[in-house]
Design an enzyme around this catalytic site. Sequence first.
Site: not given
Ligand code: PLP
Length: 462
Positions: A112
Amino acid sequence: MKYISTRGKAPALSFEEAMLTGLARDGGLYVPETIPQMSHDDIAALAGLSYEETAFRVMRPFIGDSFTDAEFRDIIAKAYANFNHIARAPLTQLAPGHFLLELFHGPTLAFKDFAMQLIGQLFEVALKRRGERVTIVGATSGDTGSAAIEAFRGLDAVDVFILFPHGRVSEVQRRQMTTPADANVHALALDGDFDDCQARLKDMFNDFEFRDGVKLAGVNSINWARVLAQVVYYFSSAVSLGAPQRKVSFTVPTGNFGDIFAGYIAKRMGLPIDRLVVATNQNDILHRCLGGQGYFKGETIPSISPSMDIQVSSNFERALFFAYGQDGNAVAQLMDELQTGGFNVSQGAMEALSESFSSGRASEEETLATIAATLKSSGQLLCPHSAVGVKVAEQLRDPAVPMITLATAHPAKFPDAVERASGVRPPLPLRMADLYDRPERVSRIDNDLAAIESHIKGQITA
Ligand SMILES: *Cc1c(COP(=O)(O)O)cnc(C)c1O
C-alpha cells in the site's frame, strides 16, 4: 481526461478532482471515461528504465492537465525516495516459471505504500496550489492505515483519521498507526470488524453536511489515484520478464480488489497479461462469485491474513462496471441488491469477467504449509497474504506462461503466523527496530456514526 462514476449519476471530474473527492456523490467509484493505450513499442521502450521513469510514462496519460510534467516527475521522485530498495519493486524467483514481486520495501512494509506515498505527494501539491486543507478519513484492516499515516504525517494541509477494527490487526500494524507523534495523526480503534469500519466510512461520505463541513477526503482503495499508482508495477515486472514480446500472468492476494483491478487496467492499456488470478483466504466472496455462485455476503471470519478479511470488496464495483459494458444504472441496481444480501451476475458480465480473471482460495492450513514449503524450497520467507497468493498460483498456473505472484507484505508484519508456520521469527528491518518501545496514542470508539463524526470534529487541528 475525465473520470466518471460507476453508478452513472455523479458529475464527471478531472484527475485532481476525482483524487480529492474519493467516493462519488452517487455512491459510485470514479473510473476513467476511456482507458489510455500503450502500444507495443511504448511498452518495449520501458525495458531497463528506472521504476520512477516507468511510473511517469505509465501514469502520465491518466493525469490530464492536473499536474505539469515537471511537477509530476518531482512528485514521483519524492514518493519513492523512502523505499529501501533501489528497484522499488524487485522480482525474485521461487521456482521455474514462478516469480515473486516484492512490494514490501516501502516505509510500512506493505504494497500500500506504493499508492499512499504517491497520494501524499499529490495531495500536498494540489492542496497548496488551491490554498485548501482537508480531513482524510480511512478505514483499514491493517495496512492501509499505517501507509496513510506514513504518507500524510506532519503535512500542514491535512488531518488524517484512521478507523481500524479493535483487536483485529496485528501488533506491528497497530503500533505503526498508534506510535507516530505528529499532531495531525489520529488512530481510532472501532468496536467492530473491518466491514463495520468500511461501512461507517461510506456513511460519513454520504452525510453531505459532515462531508462538506470537515472537507472530507478519502484515501481508501476506492480512490482512483491509488489504483493508478498500482498499475505501474504490473508494467515494470512484466517488462523485466520479456513483455511485450512474451505474455505473463499475475496472482494477487485480494481483499478489496484494488490491487488486482490495477492489473486489469494494465491489461486494458495493452500489457499482454494472460490471466489475472484472484487469490482469497477463507473469506472467499470473490472466489465464489467468479466461480458463478453470485455475490452474496457471508460472515467475516478472522484469519492469519487479516488484510484480506473482508466480505464486501469495494473495488469489485469497478470490475462490474466494465463487465456490464459501462452501464451505471445496472451497477447502481446491483449495489442496491447488495444492501439486502447480494446479487447474481448476469451471464454476459460473467463471460466478460472470465476473459481476464480466474480465482482460487487457500485455507489457513494451506497458507501455513505454503510458508514452510516455500522457505524450504527457495529460502524465501512469505507473509501469510503472499502465501495465499503463492498457493493459489501453484494450483492454477499454466507452465507455458510465467506467473508473477505479488508479495503484498513483509513477513515481519505478521511474525506470529510466520513463526507458527516455519519456526522462524522474522525480525523487523533495522530502521523499525524500536517500534515496540515507542509510546502508543489511540482513541477507542463505538461503532456509531454520530459518535465518530463528533470525535473527528473535536480533534481537527486547524
Ligand atoms: C490490502 C492488502 C491486501 C489486499 O489488497 P486489495 O487491494 O484490498 O485487494 C493483500 N495483502 C496485504 C498485505 C494488504 O495489505
